[in-house]
Motif scaffolding. Structure first.
Motif, PDB file in Angstrom:
ATOM      1  N   LEU A  51       0.832  -1.211   0.000  1.00 55.18           N
ATOM      2  CA  LEU A  51       0.000   0.000   0.000  1.00 55.18           C
ATOM      3  C   LEU A  51       0.867   1.262   0.000  1.00 55.18           C
ATOM      4  O   LEU A  51       0.545   2.241  -0.675  1.00 55.18           O
ATOM      5  CB  LEU A  51      -0.946  -0.006   1.218  1.00 55.18           C
ATOM      6  CG  LEU A  51      -2.074  -1.041   1.176  1.00 55.18           C
ATOM      7  CD1 LEU A  51      -2.823  -1.061   2.502  1.00 55.18           C
ATOM      8  CD2 LEU A  51      -3.025  -0.772   0.034  1.00 55.18           C
ATOM      9  N   ASP A  52       1.941   1.250   0.769  1.00 57.50           N
ATOM     10  CA  ASP A  52       2.857   2.404   0.775  1.00 57.50           C
ATOM     11  C   ASP A  52       3.455   2.608  -0.614  1.00 57.50           C
ATOM     12  O   ASP A  52       3.573   3.745  -1.082  1.00 57.50           O
ATOM     13  CB  ASP A  52       3.976   2.205   1.814  1.00 57.50           C
ATOM     14  CG  ASP A  52       3.466   2.314   3.237  1.00 57.50           C
ATOM     15  OD1 ASP A  52       2.348   2.864   3.429  1.00 57.50           O
ATOM     16  OD2 ASP A  52       4.161   1.858   4.171  1.00 57.50           O
ATOM     17  N   GLN A  53       3.846   1.536  -1.268  1.00 51.06           N
ATOM     18  CA  GLN A  53       4.439   1.626  -2.607  1.00 51.06           C
ATOM     19  C   GLN A  53       3.425   2.192  -3.598  1.00 51.06           C
ATOM     20  O   GLN A  53       3.755   3.054  -4.417  1.00 51.06           O
ATOM     21  CB  GLN A  53       4.918   0.244  -3.071  1.00 51.06           C
ATOM     22  CG  GLN A  53       5.657   0.268  -4.380  1.00 51.06           C
ATOM     23  CD  GLN A  53       6.956   1.097  -4.297  1.00 51.06           C
ATOM     24  OE1 GLN A  53       7.654   1.079  -3.286  1.00 51.06           O
ATOM     25  NE2 GLN A  53       7.246   1.837  -5.354  1.00 51.06           N
ATOM     26  N   ILE A  54       2.152   1.732  -3.478  1.00 49.84           N
ATOM     27  CA  ILE A  54       1.097   2.240  -4.360  1.00 49.84           C
ATOM     28  C   ILE A  54       0.900   3.726  -4.115  1.00 49.84           C
ATOM     29  O   ILE A  54       0.763   4.523  -5.054  1.00 49.84           O
ATOM     30  CB  ILE A  54      -0.223   1.455  -4.154  1.00 49.84           C
ATOM     31  CG1 ILE A  54      -0.068   0.019  -4.656  1.00 49.84           C
ATOM     32  CG2 ILE A  54      -1.390   2.156  -4.825  1.00 49.84           C
ATOM     33  CD1 ILE A  54      -1.234  -0.883  -4.314  1.00 49.84           C
ATOM     34  N   GLU A  55       0.900   4.135  -2.841  1.00 39.43           N
ATOM     35  CA  GLU A  55       0.716   5.542  -2.509  1.00 39.43           C
ATOM     36  C   GLU A  55       1.866   6.385  -3.064  1.00 39.43           C
ATOM     37  O   GLU A  55       1.645   7.468  -3.623  1.00 39.43           O
ATOM     38  CB  GLU A  55       0.625   5.712  -0.987  1.00 39.43           C
ATOM     39  CG  GLU A  55       0.204   7.094  -0.560  1.00 39.43           C
ATOM     40  CD  GLU A  55      -0.024   7.186   0.934  1.00 39.43           C
ATOM     41  OE1 GLU A  55       0.125   8.294   1.464  1.00 39.43           O
ATOM     42  OE2 GLU A  55      -0.352   6.148   1.564  1.00 39.43           O
ATOM     43  N   ILE A  56       3.082   5.874  -2.947  1.00 39.16           N
ATOM     44  CA  ILE A  56       4.242   6.587  -3.493  1.00 39.16           C
ATOM     45  C   ILE A  56       4.114   6.705  -4.996  1.00 39.16           C
ATOM     46  O   ILE A  56       4.323   7.788  -5.581  1.00 39.16           O
ATOM     47  CB  ILE A  56       5.555   5.879  -3.100  1.00 39.16           C
ATOM     48  CG1 ILE A  56       5.782   6.017  -1.596  1.00 39.16           C
ATOM     49  CG2 ILE A  56       6.742   6.411  -3.885  1.00 39.16           C
ATOM     50  CD1 ILE A  56       6.910   5.151  -1.054  1.00 39.16           C
ATOM     51  N   GLU A  57       3.733   5.625  -5.652  1.00 41.04           N
ATOM     52  CA  GLU A  57       3.584   5.648  -7.117  1.00 41.04           C
ATOM     53  C   GLU A  57       2.483   6.605  -7.534  1.00 41.04           C
ATOM     54  O   GLU A  57       2.606   7.320  -8.543  1.00 41.04           O
ATOM     55  CB  GLU A  57       3.315   4.238  -7.638  1.00 41.04           C
ATOM     56  CG  GLU A  57       4.515   3.320  -7.556  1.00 41.04           C
ATOM     57  CD  GLU A  57       4.213   1.886  -7.956  1.00 41.04           C
ATOM     58  OE1 GLU A  57       3.054   1.606  -8.351  1.00 41.04           O
ATOM     59  OE2 GLU A  57       5.121   1.062  -7.857  1.00 41.04           O
ATOM     60  N   ASN A  58       1.391   6.641  -6.772  1.00 40.05           N
ATOM     61  CA  ASN A  58       0.293   7.572  -7.072  1.00 40.05           C
ATOM     62  C   ASN A  58       0.768   9.018  -6.929  1.00 40.05           C
ATOM     63  O   ASN A  58       0.423   9.887  -7.735  1.00 40.05           O
ATOM     64  CB  ASN A  58      -0.913   7.323  -6.171  1.00 40.05           C
ATOM     65  CG  ASN A  58      -1.692   6.085  -6.574  1.00 40.05           C
ATOM     66  OD1 ASN A  58      -1.552   5.599  -7.693  1.00 40.05           O
ATOM     67  ND2 ASN A  58      -2.513   5.582  -5.659  1.00 40.05           N
ATOM     68  N   GLU A  59       1.541   9.303  -5.883  1.00 38.14           N
ATOM     69  CA  GLU A  59       2.056  10.667  -5.690  1.00 38.14           C
ATOM     70  C   GLU A  59       3.002  11.052  -6.825  1.00 38.14           C
ATOM     71  O   GLU A  59       2.961  12.178  -7.334  1.00 38.14           O
ATOM     72  CB  GLU A  59       2.784  10.768  -4.339  1.00 38.14           C
ATOM     73  CG  GLU A  59       1.841  10.816  -3.155  1.00 38.14           C
ATOM     74  CD  GLU A  59       2.585  10.914  -1.834  1.00 38.14           C
ATOM     75  OE1 GLU A  59       3.800  11.207  -1.818  1.00 38.14           O
ATOM     76  OE2 GLU A  59       1.924  10.699  -0.804  1.00 38.14           O
ATOM     77  N   VAL A  60       3.851  10.098  -7.219  1.00 34.86           N
ATOM     78  CA  VAL A  60       4.773  10.376  -8.326  1.00 34.86           C
ATOM     79  C   VAL A  60       3.987  10.622  -9.593  1.00 34.86           C
ATOM     80  O   VAL A  60       4.250  11.580 -10.337  1.00 34.86           O
ATOM     81  CB  VAL A  60       5.781   9.216  -8.499  1.00 34.86           C
ATOM     82  CG1 VAL A  60       6.567   9.351  -9.798  1.00 34.86           C
ATOM     83  CG2 VAL A  60       6.711   9.135  -7.311  1.00 34.86           C
ATOM     84  N   SER A  61       2.988   9.785  -9.872  1.00 28.22           N
ATOM     85  CA  SER A  61       2.171   9.941 -11.089  1.00 28.22           C
ATOM     86  C   SER A  61       1.430  11.262 -11.069  1.00 28.22           C
ATOM     87  O   SER A  61       1.388  11.988 -12.084  1.00 28.22           O
ATOM     88  CB  SER A  61       1.170   8.803 -11.212  1.00 28.22           C
ATOM     89  OG  SER A  61       1.834   7.588 -11.386  1.00 28.22           O
ATOM     90  N   SER A  62       0.826  11.612  -9.935  1.00 23.35           N
ATOM     91  CA  SER A  62       0.090  12.876  -9.871  1.00 23.35           C
ATOM     92  C   SER A  62       1.058  14.055  -9.966  1.00 23.35           C
ATOM     93  O   SER A  62       0.734  15.096 -10.552  1.00 23.35           O
ATOM     94  CB  SER A  62      -0.760  12.960  -8.612  1.00 23.35           C
ATOM     95  OG  SER A  62       0.051  12.983  -7.464  1.00 23.35           O
ATOM     96  N   GLY A  63       2.264  13.913  -9.412  1.00 22.71           N
ATOM     97  CA  GLY A  63       3.272  14.969  -9.544  1.00 22.71           C
ATOM     98  C   GLY A  63       3.670  15.167 -10.989  1.00 22.71           C
ATOM     99  O   GLY A  63       3.822  16.298 -11.463  1.00 22.71           O
ATOM    100  N   ILE A  64       3.850  14.056 -11.708  1.00 27.23           N
ATOM    101  CA  ILE A  64       4.205  14.143 -13.122  1.00 27.23           C
ATOM    102  C   ILE A  64       3.073  14.772 -13.906  1.00 27.23           C
ATOM    103  O   ILE A  64       3.295  15.643 -14.755  1.00 27.23           O
ATOM    104  CB  ILE A  64       4.575  12.747 -13.681  1.00 27.23           C
ATOM    105  CG1 ILE A  64       5.872  12.257 -13.052  1.00 27.23           C
ATOM    106  CG2 ILE A  64       4.676  12.769 -15.187  1.00 27.23           C
ATOM    107  CD1 ILE A  64       6.218  10.818 -13.380  1.00 27.23           C
ATOM    108  N   LEU A  65       1.828  14.365 -13.634  1.00 25.25           N
ATOM    109  CA  LEU A  65       0.683  14.935 -14.345  1.00 25.25           C
ATOM    110  C   LEU A  65       0.538  16.419 -14.045  1.00 25.25           C
ATOM    111  O   LEU A  65       0.264  17.218 -14.953  1.00 25.25           O
ATOM    112  CB  LEU A  65      -0.608  14.197 -13.959  1.00 25.25           C
ATOM    113  CG  LEU A  65      -0.784  12.789 -14.497  1.00 25.25           C
ATOM    114  CD1 LEU A  65      -2.040  12.154 -13.906  1.00 25.25           C
ATOM    115  CD2 LEU A  65      -0.893  12.837 -16.011  1.00 25.25           C
ATOM    116  N   ASN A  66       0.738  16.793 -12.800  1.00 24.47           N
ATOM    117  CA  ASN A  66       0.626  18.206 -12.415  1.00 24.47           C
ATOM    118  C   ASN A  66       1.755  19.005 -13.081  1.00 24.47           C
ATOM    119  O   ASN A  66       1.553  20.157 -13.479  1.00 24.47           O
ATOM    120  CB  ASN A  66       0.665  18.386 -10.903  1.00 24.47           C
ATOM    121  CG  ASN A  66      -0.642  17.944 -10.261  1.00 24.47           C
ATOM    122  OD1 ASN A  66      -1.677  17.929 -10.912  1.00 24.47           O
ATOM    123  ND2 ASN A  66      -0.575  17.617  -8.997  1.00 24.47           N
ATOM    124  N   ALA A  67       2.912  18.431 -13.150  1.00 28.49           N
ATOM    125  CA  ALA A  67       4.042  19.121 -13.787  1.00 28.49           C
ATOM    126  C   ALA A  67       3.775  19.324 -15.263  1.00 28.49           C
ATOM    127  O   ALA A  67       4.081  20.384 -15.828  1.00 28.49           O
ATOM    128  CB  ALA A  67       5.339  18.337 -13.579  1.00 28.49           C
TER     129      ALA A  67
END
Length: 122
Positions: free
Chosen positions: A101-117
């Motif tokens: 779950l932590d890994q999924i959360e990290i991946e989601n944050e990275v993905s949303s960071g990339i999308l926001n960027a």
């Protein structure tokens, strides 16, 4: 000779009367005893019927208590099952599941960071 026969007949009649009186007395005693036995038997029958009725009522009361206890136990089991189902459905994750779950959360944050960027650059 007639006198002797009359004396014998009179004596025999007296003996027959005494025996008849004795027999009637014994029959009277037997009748009284039988009547007493019938009354005693009737009293015992009434007592037995009352005891049977009391035992039946006690048994009925105990059976009603057993039914109530069974229904209560069934309700408790049903409630316990509902709670265990909820606990099973919403159980806390173990260490391995937390790591995933932590890994999924990290991946989601990275993905949303990339999308926001990407959206900021556009």
């Amino acid at each position: 000779m007639i006198e002797i026969l009359l004396v014998i007949i009179t004596t025999l009649l007296a003996v027959i009367c005494i025996l008849t009186f004795g027999i009637l007395l014994k029959v009277s005693h037997a009748k009284t005893g039988i009547s007493s036995l019938i009354q005693t038997n009737a009293a015992f029958h009434d007592i037995n019927a009352d005891q049977c009725r009391e035992r039946f009522e006690l048994t009925t009361a105990h059976l009603e208590q057993l039914v109530e206890a069974t229904v209560s136990a069934e309700r408790s089991i049903s409630e316990i099952k509902e709670v265990t189902d909820v606990i099973y459905q919403y159980k806390l994750p173990n260490a391995a599941e937390r790591k995933i779950l932590d890994q999924i959360e990290i991946e989601n944050e990275v993905s949303s960071g990339i999308l926001n960027a990407d959206r900021r650059h556009v």
